[in-house]
Motif scaffolding. Structure first.
Motif, mmCIF file in Angstrom:
data_model
loop_
_atom_site.group_PDB
_atom_site.id
_atom_site.type_symbol
_atom_site.label_atom_id
_atom_site.label_comp_id
_atom_site.label_asym_id
_atom_site.label_seq_id
_atom_site.Cartn_x
_atom_site.Cartn_y
_atom_site.Cartn_z
ATOM 1 N N ASP A 57 -9.185 -9.429 -16.566
ATOM 2 C CA ASP A 57 -9.526 -9.651 -15.182
ATOM 3 C C ASP A 57 -11.048 -9.799 -14.841
ATOM 4 O O ASP A 57 -12.106 -9.098 -15.386
ATOM 5 N N SER A 58 -11.346 -10.696 -14.064
ATOM 6 C CA SER A 58 -12.730 -10.890 -13.310
ATOM 7 C C SER A 58 -13.452 -9.657 -12.737
ATOM 8 O O SER A 58 -12.572 -8.854 -12.256
ATOM 9 N N SER A 60 -13.910 -9.478 -9.401
ATOM 10 C CA SER A 60 -13.434 -9.695 -8.159
ATOM 11 C C SER A 60 -12.186 -9.011 -8.462
ATOM 12 O O SER A 60 -11.515 -8.199 -7.536
ATOM 13 N N GLU A 61 -11.365 -9.361 -9.265
ATOM 14 C CA GLU A 61 -9.859 -8.981 -9.651
ATOM 15 C C GLU A 61 -9.956 -7.413 -10.049
ATOM 16 O O GLU A 61 -9.048 -6.694 -9.277
ATOM 17 N N ARG A 92 -13.552 -11.503 -2.267
ATOM 18 C CA ARG A 92 -12.184 -11.579 -2.309
ATOM 19 C C ARG A 92 -11.435 -12.891 -2.552
ATOM 20 O O ARG A 92 -10.659 -12.905 -3.275
ATOM 21 N N THR A 93 -12.107 -13.769 -2.071
ATOM 22 C CA THR A 93 -11.574 -15.355 -2.119
ATOM 23 C C THR A 93 -11.802 -15.914 -3.358
ATOM 24 O O THR A 93 -11.306 -16.808 -3.651
ATOM 25 N N ASP A 94 -13.054 -15.362 -4.027
ATOM 26 C CA ASP A 94 -13.415 -16.441 -5.229
ATOM 27 C C ASP A 94 -13.123 -15.518 -6.214
ATOM 28 O O ASP A 94 -14.037 -14.553 -6.855
ATOM 29 N N LYS A 95 -12.243 -15.805 -7.227
ATOM 30 C CA LYS A 95 -11.793 -14.970 -8.432
ATOM 31 C C LYS A 95 -13.233 -14.956 -9.348
ATOM 32 O O LYS A 95 -13.415 -13.973 -10.130
ATOM 33 N N HIS A 96 -13.849 -16.013 -9.339
ATOM 34 C CA HIS A 96 -15.107 -16.142 -10.327
ATOM 35 C C HIS A 96 -16.412 -15.698 -9.743
ATOM 36 O O HIS A 96 -17.304 -16.160 -10.172
ATOM 37 N N TYR A 97 -16.234 -15.009 -8.459
ATOM 38 C CA TYR A 97 -17.569 -14.435 -8.121
ATOM 39 C C TYR A 97 -18.499 -13.764 -8.862
ATOM 40 O O TYR A 97 -17.981 -12.954 -9.556
#
Length: 175
Positions: A57-58, A60-61, A92-97
């Motif tokens: 998981d990234s 943010s995930e 929250r909205t950017d999985k790759h943040y």
């Protein structure tokens, strides 16, 4: 400021601080050993694709999972971390943040993570806590001591001349 806390923090830094180490140089022989002989039978793209399928998981995930695991409202966590609603929305909205190290550490404190869980969250953002960094040791001290107050961490970081984890500092009640 609690003098006992500062004394304990100073002792922790003294016990764990490693002087900056010599930079390792890569030698040509090391590079040859790493690269290996050129072989047409090696499927580099297949190997890379295999590794990509095993990705974790990234940041943010993992952060969202940890927040859910606490059973607390996300707004409570990001407020304790000193992060704005808009900033959290971006996470929250950017999985790759990709957060700053300070933001990742602020969330680790706000989530009341153990040292191991904090290291895991940091690693997912591409960072680690290092014993060659005084500011990292200060944060590590608070994680080990289970003192989960970002404002207090920021006050101590400032006391030692380091950048705070967040822009918010000292306004909230200090435990």
């Amino acid at each position: 400021m609690d003098e006992r806390l500062l004394a304990a923090l100073a002792a922790y830094i003294d016990a764990h601080y490693e002087a900056e180490r010599e930079i390792r140089r890569l030698h040509v022989d090391d590079l040859r050993t790493f690269a290996g002989p050129r072989s047409p039978s090696i499927d580099f793209f297949g190997a890379i694709n295999g590794l990509l399928k095993k990705m974790e998981d990234s940041f943010s995930e993992r952060l969202l999972y940890l927040i859910e695991r606490t059973g607390r409202k996300p707004s409570e966590i990001y407020t304790k971390a000193g992060v704005t609603k808009a900033h959290f929305s971006k996470i929250r909205t950017d999985k790759h943040y990709h957060p700053t190290k300070e933001t990742a550490l602020a969330f680790a404190i706000a989530l009341h993570l153990s040292l191991a869980d904090a290291q895991d969250l940091l690693r997912r953002a591409g960072y680690t806590l290092s014993h060659s960094s005084e500011s990292d040791l200060i944060v590590e001290f608070f994680l080990v001591q289970r003192k989960y107050n970002v404002d207090l961490v920021n006050i101590c970081l400032d006391h030692y001349g380091h950048k705070p984890l967040t822009n918010r500092r000292g306004s909230a009640a200090v435990e």
